[in-house]
Design an enzyme around this catalytic site. Structure first.
Site, PDB file in Angstrom:
ATOM      1  N   ARG A 165       0.709  -1.440   0.033  1.00  0.00           N
ATOM      2  CA  ARG A 165      -0.035  -0.228   0.097  1.00  0.00           C
ATOM      3  C   ARG A 165       1.078   1.032   0.080  1.00  0.00           C
ATOM      4  O   ARG A 165       0.837   2.021   0.307  1.00  0.00           O
ATOM      5  CB  ARG A 165      -0.854   0.044   1.191  1.00  0.00           C
ATOM      6  CG  ARG A 165      -1.943  -1.164   1.051  1.00  0.00           C
ATOM      7  CD  ARG A 165      -3.035  -1.394   0.325  1.00  0.00           C
ATOM      8  NE  ARG A 165      -3.465  -2.017   0.674  1.00  0.00           N
ATOM      9  CZ  ARG A 165      -3.384  -4.049  -0.139  1.00  0.00           C
ATOM     10  NH1 ARG A 165      -2.282  -3.822  -1.156  1.00  0.00           N
ATOM     11  NH2 ARG A 165      -3.980  -4.413  -0.110  1.00  0.00           N
ATOM     12  N   SER A 239     -11.170  -1.264   3.832  1.00  0.00           N
ATOM     13  CA  SER A 239     -10.241  -1.167   4.956  1.00  0.00           C
ATOM     14  C   SER A 239      -9.664  -0.445   5.033  1.00  0.00           C
ATOM     15  O   SER A 239      -9.075   0.769   4.407  1.00  0.00           O
ATOM     16  CB  SER A 239      -9.005  -2.406   3.929  1.00  0.00           C
ATOM     17  OG  SER A 239      -9.189  -3.456   3.982  1.00  0.00           O
ATOM     18  N   GLU A 335      -5.191   3.544   6.525  1.00  0.00           N
ATOM     19  CA  GLU A 335      -5.061   3.275   4.893  1.00  0.00           C
ATOM     20  C   GLU A 335      -5.875   4.778   3.487  1.00  0.00           C
ATOM     21  O   GLU A 335      -5.162   4.921   2.878  1.00  0.00           O
ATOM     22  CB  GLU A 335      -5.374   1.768   4.375  1.00  0.00           C
ATOM     23  CG  GLU A 335      -5.715   1.536   2.562  1.00  0.00           C
ATOM     24  CD  GLU A 335      -5.427   0.444   2.152  1.00  0.00           C
ATOM     25  OE1 GLU A 335      -5.905  -0.394   2.814  1.00  0.00           O
ATOM     26  OE2 GLU A 335      -6.538   0.365   1.382  1.00  0.00           O
TER      27      GLU A 335
HETATM   28  C1  LIG Z   1     -15.447  -0.441  -0.458  1.00  0.00           C
HETATM   29  C2  LIG Z   1     -14.294  -0.854  -0.547  1.00  0.00           C
HETATM   30  C3  LIG Z   1     -12.587  -1.690  -0.988  1.00  0.00           C
HETATM   31  C4  LIG Z   1     -11.231  -1.647  -1.538  1.00  0.00           C
HETATM   32  N1  LIG Z   1     -11.183  -3.051  -1.873  1.00  0.00           N
HETATM   33  C5  LIG Z   1      -9.632  -2.469  -1.613  1.00  0.00           C
HETATM   34  C6  LIG Z   1      -8.557  -3.651  -1.833  1.00  0.00           C
HETATM   35  O1  LIG Z   1      -8.965  -4.877  -1.926  1.00  0.00           O
HETATM   36  N2  LIG Z   1      -7.357  -3.305  -2.277  1.00  0.00           N
HETATM   37  C7  LIG Z   1      -6.803  -1.828  -2.014  1.00  0.00           C
HETATM   38  O2  LIG Z   1      -5.505  -2.066  -3.207  1.00  0.00           O
HETATM   39  N3  LIG Z   1      -8.294  -1.000  -2.173  1.00  0.00           N
HETATM   40  C8  LIG Z   1      -9.135  -0.934  -2.028  1.00  0.00           C
HETATM   41  N4  LIG Z   1      -9.840   0.161  -1.600  1.00  0.00           N
HETATM   42  C9  LIG Z   1      -9.300   0.836  -2.146  1.00  0.00           C
HETATM   43  C10 LIG Z   1      -9.511   2.227  -2.995  1.00  0.00           C
HETATM   44  O3  LIG Z   1     -10.315   1.555  -3.948  1.00  0.00           O
HETATM   45  C11 LIG Z   1      -8.613   1.897  -4.041  1.00  0.00           C
HETATM   46  O4  LIG Z   1      -6.956   3.055  -2.812  1.00  0.00           O
HETATM   47  C12 LIG Z   1      -8.167   2.685  -4.786  1.00  0.00           C
HETATM   48  O5  LIG Z   1      -7.343   3.218  -5.713  1.00  0.00           O
HETATM   49  C13 LIG Z   1      -8.895   4.529  -4.921  1.00  0.00           C
HETATM   50  O6  LIG Z   1      -8.754   5.049  -5.960  1.00  0.00           O
HETATM   51  P1  LIG Z   1      -9.767   6.552  -5.673  1.00  0.00           P
HETATM   52  O7  LIG Z   1      -9.548   6.865  -7.557  1.00  0.00           O
HETATM   53  O8  LIG Z   1     -11.015   6.370  -5.415  1.00  0.00           O
HETATM   54  O9  LIG Z   1      -8.798   7.160  -5.120  1.00  0.00           O
HETATM   55  P2  LIG Z   1      -9.160   8.855  -4.446  1.00  0.00           P
HETATM   56  O10 LIG Z   1     -10.091   7.751  -3.471  1.00  0.00           O
HETATM   57  O11 LIG Z   1     -10.335   9.897  -5.120  1.00  0.00           O
HETATM   58  O12 LIG Z   1      -7.877   9.199  -3.779  1.00  0.00           O
HETATM   59  C14 LIG Z   1      -6.609   8.313  -3.585  1.00  0.00           C
HETATM   60  C15 LIG Z   1      -5.026   9.373  -3.363  1.00  0.00           C
HETATM   61  O13 LIG Z   1      -4.852   9.195  -4.413  1.00  0.00           O
HETATM   62  C16 LIG Z   1      -4.403  10.658  -5.189  1.00  0.00           C
HETATM   63  N5  LIG Z   1      -4.817  10.305  -6.425  1.00  0.00           N
HETATM   64  C17 LIG Z   1      -6.213  10.073  -7.147  1.00  0.00           C
HETATM   65  N6  LIG Z   1      -6.001  10.047  -8.769  1.00  0.00           N
HETATM   66  C18 LIG Z   1      -4.874  10.770  -8.587  1.00  0.00           C
HETATM   67  C19 LIG Z   1      -4.277  10.897  -9.711  1.00  0.00           C
HETATM   68  N7  LIG Z   1      -4.450  10.801 -11.025  1.00  0.00           N
HETATM   69  N8  LIG Z   1      -3.052  11.450  -9.869  1.00  0.00           N
HETATM   70  C20 LIG Z   1      -2.546  12.274  -8.463  1.00  0.00           C
HETATM   71  N9  LIG Z   1      -3.209  11.250  -7.400  1.00  0.00           N
HETATM   72  C21 LIG Z   1      -4.508  11.481  -7.532  1.00  0.00           C
HETATM   73  C22 LIG Z   1      -5.542  11.282  -4.407  1.00  0.00           C
HETATM   74  O14 LIG Z   1      -4.996  12.693  -4.086  1.00  0.00           O
HETATM   75  C23 LIG Z   1      -5.355  10.214  -2.532  1.00  0.00           C
HETATM   76  O15 LIG Z   1      -4.172  11.181  -2.432  1.00  0.00           O
HETATM   77  C24 LIG Z   1     -11.584  -0.077  -0.855  1.00  0.00           C
HETATM   78  C25 LIG Z   1     -12.249   0.635  -1.630  1.00  0.00           C
HETATM   79  C26 LIG Z   1     -13.575   0.116  -1.066  1.00  0.00           C
HETATM   80  C27 LIG Z   1     -14.451   1.346  -1.200  1.00  0.00           C
END
Ligand SMILES: Cc1cc2nc3c(=O)[nH]c(=O)nc-3n(C[C@H](O)[C@H](O)[C@H](O)COP(=O)(O)OP(=O)(O)OC[C@H]3O[C@@H](n4cnc5c(N)ncnc54)[C@H](O)[C@@H]3O)c2cc1C
Length: 339
Positions: A165, A239, A335
């Site tokens: 992570r 998580s 996380e």
């Molecule tokens: C139900 C559920 C299950 C999940 N299961 C998992 C799992 O199994 N494994 C896992 O690893 N994670 C899991 N996650 C966490 C999440 O899905 C991941 O962290 C995912 O990558 C988040 O993507 P996002 O686009 O929504 O990020 P955001 O929440 O929008 O952003 C997360 C971070 O990335 C940065 N960011 C986003 N996009 C960019 C970009 N284009 N350029 C620069 N910075 C950027 C943001 O500034 C922030 O710091 C889960 C979440 C949920 C809700």
């Protein structure tokens, strides 16, 4: 220049679904939008927060700067060699749509990462992982703009300092870059990883002895669906805490009081503790502060059970950290990104 929206509600823009407002909000839908936005960067309200799908973000209060939502779409097969397909996906592509594209085309390697909410652009940030596979296993190159000088850069996977992570984007390059696309390297031959969790067991129950890529993706989707609350119904960010990494000596001390503690060896000297087990065993399942609570089925997931505020979730997470430290002597690190 992309349109400026003032006083944008962030409730529907992050999966926790707590109410908060952004003073300024922009959506970047194309490379031109990114370029125009960066050209005007001096006049943009600061600080900036780059937002993907908001699945790893908790807005704790109103945001005084600019939220920049990465929305660029498009998946392209760039080239192939004897062993691999090289597929480029833009930052705003829904991660699960990208996995579905790979599964449909039989591009192997992404199938265990099915049903993870969020965008392609965020996948390298925390090196998303599930069921024995991490994004780093299929990422070939990450392309990003440097916010300070508008330069388009690229980093090969081996230079991204991927860890559990973790990546360079959470450390040296934190808040400095805007990832616009990712190039993935997907195998032409299957190399399925089925030993993690219940994958094998469920495939056997279904009578699938020679699974295809779609069987694996469907099975993992089902297993995840049973364990994790659906973000469309209950606000959460998956998580909430990372699984803490401790030494074997520390584990042996914990085992004296808690012989059933769940851990996974990660090297000869270190283990990963199951944070969910620690929270569950501390009796915190269902524990609530305000409208935020610990999920009844999965203690590692904090949920917006009843119109939680960001402060409720923060207070709950701090309470859990305090309890876990007191009971096991272990530090839990979130996380989820607090904004
Ligand atoms: C139900 C559920 C299950 C999940 N299961 C998992 C799992 O199994 N494994 C896992 O690893 N994670 C899991 N996650 C966490 C999440 O899905 C991941 O962290 C995912 O990558 C988040 O993507 P996002 O686009 O929504 O990020 P955001 O929440 O929008 O952003 C997360 C971070 O990335 C940065 N960011 C986003 N996009 C960019 C970009 N284009 N350029 C620069 N910075 C950027 C943001 O500034 C922030 O710091 C889960 C979440 C949920 C809700």
């Amino acid at each position: 220049m992309p349109k400026l929206i003032r006083n944008q509600s962030l409730k529907s823009l992050h999966t926790f679904g707590v109410e908060a407002k952004a003073k300024h909000y922009y959506e970047l839908n194309s490379e031109i939008d990114v370029f125009d936005f960066l050209t005007e960067i001096d006049d943009i309200a600061k600080p900036l927060y780059i937002l993907g799908g908001g699945a790893n973000t908790l807005f704790t209060s109103n945001f005084k700067g600019s939220i920049v939502k990465m929305n660029m779409q498009g998946i392209t097969l760039m080239h192939q060699d004897e062993d691999y397909y090289y597929v480029e996906a833009n930052a705003g592509v829904n991660w699960d749509d990208f996995v579905a594209y790979c599964v449909e085309n039989k591009y192997y390697g992404a199938e265990n990462l099915v049903a993870i909410p969020g965008t392609v652009g965020a996948a390298p940030i925390q090196n998303i992982g599930a069921y024995g596979v991490e994004a780093k296993d299929i990422i070939h190159m990450v392309y990003f703009y440097n916010i300070d000088n508008f330069m388009l850069n690229q980093l090969e996977a081996k230079s991204c300092k991927f860890g559990y992570r973790d990546s360079i984007f959470k450390n040296e390059l934190k808040d400095k870059v805007l990832i616009n696309k990712v190039l993935f390297k997907l195998s032409k031959k299957p190399n399925f990883k089925l030993s993690y969790g219940k994958i094998n067991e469920v495939l056997e129950q279904k009578g699938v002895s020679a699974p295809q890529i779609s069987d694996i993706a469907n099975t993992i989707r089902e297993i995840r669906g049973e364990k994790l609350p659906d973000v469309k119904k209950i606000g959460n960010a998956g998580s909430f805490f990372k699984n803490p990494i401790i030494t074997i000596e520390q584990l042996n001390i914990i085992k004296k009081d808690f012989p059933k503690v769940v851990s996974y060896a990660i090297s000869d000297t270190e283990v990963k503790l199951a944070a969910g087990w620690l929270i569950d065993n501390a009796g915190l399942k269902g524990y609530a502060i305000g409208g935020a609570s610990v999920h009844q089925n999965q203690a590692l997931v904090l949920i917006n059970s009843d119109n939680a505020t960001g402060h409720d979730v923060v207070a709950l997470s701090q309470y859990i950290q305090k309890e876990i430290k007191q009971i096991y002597g272990v530090d839990l690190m979130p996380e989820v990104v607090f904004v």
